[in-house]
Design an enzyme around this catalytic site. Structure first.
Site, PDB file in Angstrom:
ATOM      1  N   ALA A 130       0.658  -1.048   0.459  1.00 38.63           N
ATOM      2  CA  ALA A 130      -0.133  -0.082  -0.290  1.00 38.63           C
ATOM      3  C   ALA A 130       0.882   1.172   0.126  1.00 38.63           C
ATOM      4  O   ALA A 130       1.251   1.636   1.479  1.00 38.63           O
ATOM      5  CB  ALA A 130      -0.773  -0.372   1.270  1.00 38.63           C
ATOM      6  N   SER A 132       0.666   4.265  -3.110  1.00 39.91           N
ATOM      7  CA  SER A 132       0.515   5.373  -4.254  1.00 39.91           C
ATOM      8  C   SER A 132      -1.203   5.191  -3.016  1.00 39.91           C
ATOM      9  O   SER A 132      -2.268   6.070  -3.049  1.00 39.91           O
ATOM     10  CB  SER A 132       0.106   4.787  -5.530  1.00 39.91           C
ATOM     11  OG  SER A 132       1.429   5.250  -6.233  1.00 39.91           O
ATOM     12  N   ILE A 157       9.812   4.003   6.339  1.00 39.11           N
ATOM     13  CA  ILE A 157       9.221   5.535   7.376  1.00 39.11           C
ATOM     14  C   ILE A 157      10.817   6.414   8.032  1.00 39.11           C
ATOM     15  O   ILE A 157      11.599   5.438   8.306  1.00 39.11           O
ATOM     16  CB  ILE A 157       8.694   4.734   8.567  1.00 39.11           C
ATOM     17  CG1 ILE A 157       7.901   3.469   8.316  1.00 39.11           C
ATOM     18  CG2 ILE A 157       8.411   5.261   9.712  1.00 39.11           C
ATOM     19  CD1 ILE A 157       6.369   4.068   7.912  1.00 39.11           C
ATOM     20  N   HIS A 277      29.112  29.603 -24.448  1.00 36.77           N
ATOM     21  CA  HIS A 277      28.561  29.491 -25.882  1.00 36.77           C
ATOM     22  C   HIS A 277      27.085  28.817 -25.269  1.00 36.77           C
ATOM     23  O   HIS A 277      26.840  29.314 -23.671  1.00 36.77           O
ATOM     24  CB  HIS A 277      28.661  27.360 -25.655  1.00 36.77           C
ATOM     25  CG  HIS A 277      30.362  27.737 -25.584  1.00 36.77           C
ATOM     26  ND1 HIS A 277      31.102  28.339 -27.191  1.00 36.77           N
ATOM     27  CD2 HIS A 277      31.635  27.534 -25.156  1.00 36.77           C
ATOM     28  CE1 HIS A 277      32.154  27.911 -26.699  1.00 36.77           C
ATOM     29  NE2 HIS A 277      32.600  27.301 -25.623  1.00 36.77           N
ATOM     30  N   GLN A 335      25.005  17.558 -16.571  1.00 35.18           N
ATOM     31  CA  GLN A 335      25.593  17.759 -18.096  1.00 35.18           C
ATOM     32  C   GLN A 335      26.736  19.190 -17.663  1.00 35.18           C
ATOM     33  O   GLN A 335      27.227  19.442 -18.990  1.00 35.18           O
ATOM     34  CB  GLN A 335      23.811  17.949 -19.372  1.00 35.18           C
ATOM     35  CG  GLN A 335      24.395  17.536 -20.591  1.00 35.18           C
ATOM     36  CD  GLN A 335      24.534  16.766 -20.269  1.00 35.18           C
ATOM     37  OE1 GLN A 335      23.740  15.246 -20.057  1.00 35.18           O
ATOM     38  NE2 GLN A 335      25.083  16.275 -21.877  1.00 35.18           N
ATOM     39  N   GLU A 362       5.736  10.825  -0.881  1.00 32.35           N
ATOM     40  CA  GLU A 362       4.786  12.485   0.016  1.00 32.35           C
ATOM     41  C   GLU A 362       3.779  12.250  -1.540  1.00 32.35           C
ATOM     42  O   GLU A 362       3.668  13.490  -1.695  1.00 32.35           O
ATOM     43  CB  GLU A 362       5.111  13.378   0.918  1.00 32.35           C
ATOM     44  CG  GLU A 362       6.143  13.391   1.756  1.00 32.35           C
ATOM     45  CD  GLU A 362       5.653  14.266   2.722  1.00 32.35           C
ATOM     46  OE1 GLU A 362       4.411  15.323   2.247  1.00 32.35           O
ATOM     47  OE2 GLU A 362       6.737  14.594   3.773  1.00 32.35           O
ATOM     48  N   THR A 364       3.709  10.631  -5.676  1.00 28.69           N
ATOM     49  CA  THR A 364       4.963  10.387  -6.775  1.00 28.69           C
ATOM     50  C   THR A 364       4.182  11.401  -6.730  1.00 28.69           C
ATOM     51  O   THR A 364       2.736  11.743  -7.238  1.00 28.69           O
ATOM     52  CB  THR A 364       4.957   9.115  -7.191  1.00 28.69           C
ATOM     53  OG1 THR A 364       2.976   8.744  -7.929  1.00 28.69           O
ATOM     54  CG2 THR A 364       5.376   7.265  -6.287  1.00 28.69           C
TER      55      THR A 364
HETATM   56  N1  CAA Z   1      -8.794  16.641   1.823  1.00 30.14           N
HETATM   57  C1  CAA Z   1      -9.560  15.978   2.738  1.00 30.14           C
HETATM   58  N2  CAA Z   1     -10.006  14.996   2.102  1.00 30.14           N
HETATM   59  C2  CAA Z   1      -9.766  14.266   1.272  1.00 30.14           C
HETATM   60  C3  CAA Z   1      -8.626  15.091   0.247  1.00 30.14           C
HETATM   61  C4  CAA Z   1      -8.069  16.279   1.221  1.00 30.14           C
HETATM   62  N3  CAA Z   1      -6.918  16.308  -0.143  1.00 30.14           N
HETATM   63  N4  CAA Z   1      -8.038  14.047  -0.805  1.00 30.14           N
HETATM   64  C5  CAA Z   1      -8.810  13.081  -0.619  1.00 30.14           C
HETATM   65  N5  CAA Z   1     -10.374  13.540   0.544  1.00 30.14           N
HETATM   66  C6  CAA Z   1     -11.248  13.015   0.555  1.00 30.14           C
HETATM   67  C7  CAA Z   1     -12.295  12.230  -0.390  1.00 30.14           C
HETATM   68  O1  CAA Z   1     -13.317  13.908  -0.622  1.00 30.14           O
HETATM   69  C8  CAA Z   1     -12.946  11.070  -0.083  1.00 30.14           C
HETATM   70  O2  CAA Z   1     -14.107  11.628   0.958  1.00 30.14           O
HETATM   71  P1  CAA Z   1     -15.427  10.553   1.284  1.00 30.14           P
HETATM   72  O3  CAA Z   1     -14.903   9.485   1.982  1.00 30.14           O
HETATM   73  O4  CAA Z   1     -16.558  11.257   1.791  1.00 30.14           O
HETATM   74  O5  CAA Z   1     -15.881  10.498  -0.411  1.00 30.14           O
HETATM   75  C9  CAA Z   1     -11.786  10.208   0.725  1.00 30.14           C
HETATM   76  O6  CAA Z   1     -10.760  11.074   0.836  1.00 30.14           O
HETATM   77  C10 CAA Z   1     -10.799   9.495  -0.570  1.00 30.14           C
HETATM   78  O7  CAA Z   1     -10.631  10.439  -1.445  1.00 30.14           O
HETATM   79  P2  CAA Z   1      -9.906   9.532  -2.908  1.00 30.14           P
HETATM   80  O8  CAA Z   1     -11.263   8.836  -3.642  1.00 30.14           O
HETATM   81  O9  CAA Z   1      -9.498  10.569  -3.503  1.00 30.14           O
HETATM   82  O10 CAA Z   1      -9.095   8.231  -2.406  1.00 30.14           O
HETATM   83  P3  CAA Z   1      -8.544   7.276  -3.538  1.00 30.14           P
HETATM   84  O11 CAA Z   1      -8.464   6.294  -3.060  1.00 30.14           O
HETATM   85  O12 CAA Z   1      -8.295   7.517  -5.033  1.00 30.14           O
HETATM   86  O13 CAA Z   1      -6.804   7.738  -3.222  1.00 30.14           O
HETATM   87  C11 CAA Z   1      -5.090   9.054  -3.568  1.00 30.14           C
HETATM   88  C12 CAA Z   1      -6.465   9.385  -3.555  1.00 30.14           C
HETATM   89  C13 CAA Z   1      -4.970  10.531  -4.039  1.00 30.14           C
HETATM   90  C14 CAA Z   1      -4.409   8.613  -5.072  1.00 30.14           C
HETATM   91  C15 CAA Z   1      -3.970   9.048  -2.411  1.00 30.14           C
HETATM   92  O14 CAA Z   1      -4.230   7.965  -1.621  1.00 30.14           O
HETATM   93  C16 CAA Z   1      -2.999   9.612  -2.597  1.00 30.14           C
HETATM   94  O15 CAA Z   1      -2.086  10.617  -2.034  1.00 30.14           O
HETATM   95  N6  CAA Z   1      -1.943   8.552  -2.272  1.00 30.14           N
HETATM   96  C17 CAA Z   1      -0.538   8.846  -1.762  1.00 30.14           C
HETATM   97  C18 CAA Z   1      -0.144   8.725  -0.993  1.00 30.14           C
HETATM   98  C19 CAA Z   1       1.188   9.661  -0.307  1.00 30.14           C
HETATM   99  O16 CAA Z   1       1.976  10.546  -0.739  1.00 30.14           O
HETATM  100  N7  CAA Z   1       1.723   8.239   0.569  1.00 30.14           N
HETATM  101  C20 CAA Z   1       3.330   9.211   0.760  1.00 30.14           C
HETATM  102  C21 CAA Z   1       3.512   8.846   2.414  1.00 30.14           C
HETATM  103  S1  CAA Z   1       4.213   9.228   3.485  1.00 30.14           S
HETATM  104  C22 CAA Z   1       5.717   9.802   2.685  1.00 30.14           C
HETATM  105  O17 CAA Z   1       7.127   9.121   1.578  1.00 30.14           O
HETATM  106  C23 CAA Z   1       6.837  10.525   3.743  1.00 30.14           C
HETATM  107  C24 CAA Z   1       8.154   8.884   4.196  1.00 30.14           C
HETATM  108  O18 CAA Z   1       7.959   9.432   5.305  1.00 30.14           O
HETATM  109  C25 CAA Z   1       9.219   8.965   3.258  1.00 30.14           C
END
Ligand code: CAA
Length: 388
Positions: A130, A132, A157, A277, A335, A362, A364
């Site tokens: 899990a 994206s 993490i 250049h 480059q 955070e 892709t």
């Molecule tokens: N703010 C508030 N609510 C939101 C929102 C936002 N920005 N975006 C979506 N929602 C809500 C929607 O309104 C929806 O609400 P309901 O349940 O009322 O319908 C719900 O959340 C589900 O939304 P989606 O249908 O859009 O959800 P999705 O499953 O299609 O996913 C996604 C959307 C944008 C792909 C999301 O899953 C996402 O951002 N994925 C990427 C995850 C990520 O960034 N991971 C990084 C991990 S942290 C890290 O990398 C740091 C580290 O330490 C290395």
């Protein structure tokens, strides 16, 4: 009114962060990268001078800096080394769900823990299956009396090996998809196992580990936000932290740009410095424009937050553009250095490796485009930040 002039306080903050980057980070950055050494001593110094936990509000023991202030600082520190800044800034990501969803008591307890005790925290969302697709997570939290019991593994993490506590997302209703996820504040104890420190391509000074929860008990008061509202809390957190990632990408790009311009004025080919250049001038010109544009998008996404407005679209614009720019500018800097750019002895090689993660963590580059497309084609009628 649109005004890009920084206040005197913001200029001082930028100077403080730049000096810190120049004196404390740059001199050791390439050594830390070589061995993948966690920059503990730098974190301690940053804590002392007030460059950590900058978003913690005054009522919870912090300086209560704005999101724009945070971006100004993050660009400078990442100019020093983005691996170090990832370690320095990780508390901001981990603590955001606490300040968005925690009770007053929990906010005070953990605000103080960060700002007075100097604890480190990690944000535990991603799992092996899990990334994206957040809602595909398998970690479970089961309510037993006034506690929740957590089981599952989180990967990639940041600061995982060093964190004193974690914000953890887990399924409380496994059949409800994204509507069955809850967020918890989890203290490290002997049921929390830290392993698999990753050997990364870039940002090697930052620590990246796998964290496993084995029947880890969490008092119900550490549920953040309402039960089954954790997905939204994660999205709201990322809306608030992606401007900072964009600022970091801008800092990496600026560092590469500076190295490339300096080198282009020194390196002579065909009887003149290569900066004479046009082939090189156009590369340098594109770098300069794209860095300016990255910063403007970053500042816009931060200012919206400071105004209490929803910034989902602008946050993804900033994160995707600045990250892609960092990758392009660092590649172009290599480059400009020609064959020398490919040699580890020259500094741009590290920057190109460091830049890659900006298009990955955070969210892709593709996830940012997905958010931008959805927000553009099917905008949600929400003006203020959604509640949890
Ligand atoms: N703010 C508030 N609510 C939101 C929102 C936002 N920005 N975006 C979506 N929602 C809500 C929607 O309104 C929806 O609400 P309901 O349940 O009322 O319908 C719900 O959340 C589900 O939304 P989606 O249908 O859009 O959800 P999705 O499953 O299609 O996913 C996604 C959307 C944008 C792909 C999301 O899953 C996402 O951002 N994925 C990427 C995850 C990520 O960034 N991971 C990084 C991990 S942290 C890290 O990398 C740091 C580290 O330490 C290395």
């Amino acid at each position: 009114m649109v005004d890009f002039t920084l206040t005197d306080e913001q200029k001082s903050l930028r100077e403080l962060a730049h000096d810190f980057a120049e004196k404390e980070i740059r001199p050791v950055a390439w050594e830390l990268d070589k061995d993948g050494t966690f920059p503990r001593a730098i974190l301690d110094k940053a804590f002392e001078v007030g460059l950590m936990n900058t978003h913690v509000a005054e009522e919870y023991g912090g300086p209560g800096l704005s999101y724009l202030d945070g971006c100004i600082i993050e660009e400078e520190l990442s100019w020093g080394c983005s691996g170090v800044q990832t370690s320095l800034g990780c508390n901001g990501l981990a603590a955001a769900p606490v300040f968005l969803g925690g009770s007053e008591e929990v906010k005070k307890e953990y605000g103080t823990s960060l700002t007075q005790d100097g604890t480190l925290a990690s944000f535990c969302l991603t799992e092996p299956d899990a990334g994206s697709d957040v809602s595909g997570m398998r970690t479970r939290a089961v309510k037993k009396g006034d506690k929740y019991v957590l089981n599952g593994s989180k990967c990639f993490i940041t600061n995982g090996s060093y964190a004193d506590w974690y914000t953890v997302y887990a399924k409380t209703d496994p059949d409800a998809g994204h509507r069955g996820i809850s967020a918890f504040l989890v203290r490290k104890d002997d049921t929390v196992i830290v392993d698999k420190k990753e050997d990364k391509m870039g940002q090697r000074a930052s620590n990246t580990a796998t964290i496993t929860f084995n029947d880890t008990e969490v008092d119900a008061k550490y549920l953040l936000g309402d039960e089954n509202k954790g997905f939204k809390l994660a999205m709201m957190t990322l809306d608030r932290t992606r401007p900072g990632v964009a600022a970091m990408a801008t800092g990496i790009a600026r560092a590469a740009f500076e190295f490339a311009t300096e080198y282009s004025k020194e390196r002579v080919q065909f009887g003149v410095p290569i900066a004479m250049h046009q082939a090189i001038q156009f590369i340098i010109a594109d770098m300069a424009t794209e860095i300016e544009a990255s910063r403007l998008l970053t500042w816009q996404s931060a200012v919206l937050l400071d105004q209490g407005k929803r910034n989902t679209l602008q946050s993804s614009h900033a994160k995707r553009f600045a990250a892609d720019t960092a990758m392009k500018v660092t590649t172009d800097a290599v480059q400009v250095f020609g064959g020398y750019g490919f040699i580890k002895e020259y500094k741009v090689e590290k920057l190109m490796r460091d830049a890659k993660i900006m298009q990955l963590y955070e969210g892709t580059a593709q996830i940012q485009r997905l958010v931008i497309a959805r927000e553009t084609l099917m905008p949600r009628r929400v003006e203020e930040p959604a509640s949890v």
